[in-house]
Design a protein around this motif. Sequence first.
Motif, PDB file in Angstrom:
ATOM      1  N   ARG A 155       0.826  -1.210   0.000  1.00 24.51           N
ATOM      2  CA  ARG A 155       0.000   0.000   0.000  1.00 24.51           C
ATOM      3  C   ARG A 155       0.859   1.258   0.000  1.00 24.51           C
ATOM      4  NH1 ARG A 155      -3.085  -2.965   3.807  1.00 24.51           N
ATOM      5  NH2 ARG A 155      -2.021  -1.828   5.484  1.00 24.51           N
ATOM      6  N   HIS A 156       1.948   1.234   0.762  1.00 25.49           N
ATOM      7  CA  HIS A 156       2.829   2.399   0.817  1.00 25.49           C
ATOM      8  C   HIS A 156       3.438   2.688  -0.554  1.00 25.49           C
ATOM      9  CE1 HIS A 156       5.599   5.293   2.565  1.00 25.49           C
ATOM     10  NE2 HIS A 156       6.599   4.672   1.984  1.00 25.49           N
ATOM     11  N   GLY A 157       3.925   1.662  -1.239  1.00 20.99           N
ATOM     12  CA  GLY A 157       4.504   1.863  -2.560  1.00 20.99           C
ATOM     13  C   GLY A 157       3.488   2.349  -3.575  1.00 20.99           C
ATOM     14  N   LEU A 158       2.282   1.793  -3.543  1.00 18.25           N
ATOM     15  CA  LEU A 158       1.245   2.222  -4.482  1.00 18.25           C
ATOM     16  C   LEU A 158       0.817   3.659  -4.224  1.00 18.25           C
ATOM     17  CD1 LEU A 158      -0.979  -1.001  -4.666  1.00 18.25           C
ATOM     18  CD2 LEU A 158       0.667  -0.163  -6.359  1.00 18.25           C
ATOM     19  N   LYS A 159       0.753   4.050  -2.947  1.00 19.66           N
ATOM     20  CA  LYS A 159       0.384   5.433  -2.632  1.00 19.66           C
ATOM     21  C   LYS A 159       1.431   6.416  -3.143  1.00 19.66           C
ATOM     22  CE  LYS A 159      -2.421   4.485   1.484  1.00 19.66           C
ATOM     23  NZ  LYS A 159      -2.513   4.641   2.963  1.00 19.66           N
ATOM     24  N   LEU A 160       2.707   6.078  -2.959  1.00 17.78           N
ATOM     25  CA  LEU A 160       3.765   6.961  -3.456  1.00 17.78           C
ATOM     26  C   LEU A 160       3.709   7.090  -4.977  1.00 17.78           C
ATOM     27  CD1 LEU A 160       6.885   6.007  -1.291  1.00 17.78           C
ATOM     28  CD2 LEU A 160       5.524   8.093  -1.184  1.00 17.78           C
TER      29      LEU A 160
END
Length: 368
Positions: A155-160
């Motif tokens: 989720r963190h990578g997709l948000k960035l």
Amino acid sequence: MRALISATAATLIALGGAARLQSQAGTAQPSPAARDSLAQALSQERATPAGRTLPAADRFTWGDLTIPAGTTTDGPVAAAHGTVHVRGTVLGDVFAFGGDVVVHQGGDVDGSALAVRGKVILDGGHVRGELRSASPPGQSAKPERPALTGAAALRHGLKLTAGWLAVVLLVGLGVILFSSAQLETVVQTLERRFSTALFVGIAVQLGVLPVLALVCVALALTLVGILLIPFALVAFALALIGVLALGALAAVTVAGHALVREGPNVRMRSVRSLVVGTLLLALPWLAVALLANTPWAEMVARLLAVALTWVAGTAGLGAAMMARGGVRHVQVRVTSAEVSASSWQTPTPIGGVIAARRPSATPSGTPR
């Protein structure tokens, strides 16, 4: 018989309470000398800004301390030479001297968390107040967060990736709306002279700091120039950011031109090319986000994404510098073959062009 049962029940309750206390704190009891040493150390720490809120030495539990899940404890909660594990709720502050404060999943600290000569670690829990760490001189301790894994890392990578994608699209649409002519000039320069633009971009990156240093030295030669140095630094930074943004948008637009057909409306084609090119350059970073839980694959994907982004950005920067920010059109030399006069003459009319007779030699004295 009833007296025996009552005595047995009381004994079991006492044993259960003792076991619970043992699970919450270590059973080791410090010596008076250790207590005095702790009190002196706490007094020294209270003289620092980070240790002003430390409680008295008699409030510290010796060894590890655990706040079980599902329980609520009034603060302050403190442990010396041990780790405080917060799994339940603490209504107040949590302190650790010579150990860490770990707030686990489901743990909630209503106050602040302070670790003297240790670390404050959030392991899925929540601290409503400040997270502070104090270390001996020469060492630095900061609140640490464990590395994200599993679905959290994904989720963190997709948000960035989604965030940067939205930023590029918004900035690009603004540039197309207000400076489409300058962007189109840089795009044409990049398409026609990509290799030259790449080398120019590398040269600009290598020369930014030396040029900035020379500007500052030149301004420092006079009193008025010294006063202008801060303004020159700000202007230099803004100009560099503007050229970088214009070059990056030109690079993604050129990438989109490979898939977008030409249309009657140049501005709409620019918008479609910008969107398509941004999505193409975002694909490597999307792969990085999807491979977050596979270290080696994620590292390889990140290297490829960084390399591709650097090449596109550097070439775009060089094209923007060559076009002077989109103000000057860069001329491209095109070699043309020499055309003879007889090659365009034709004996028959074509497309409304009047036929011309080829020159022919006639004998002298013969009427034409």
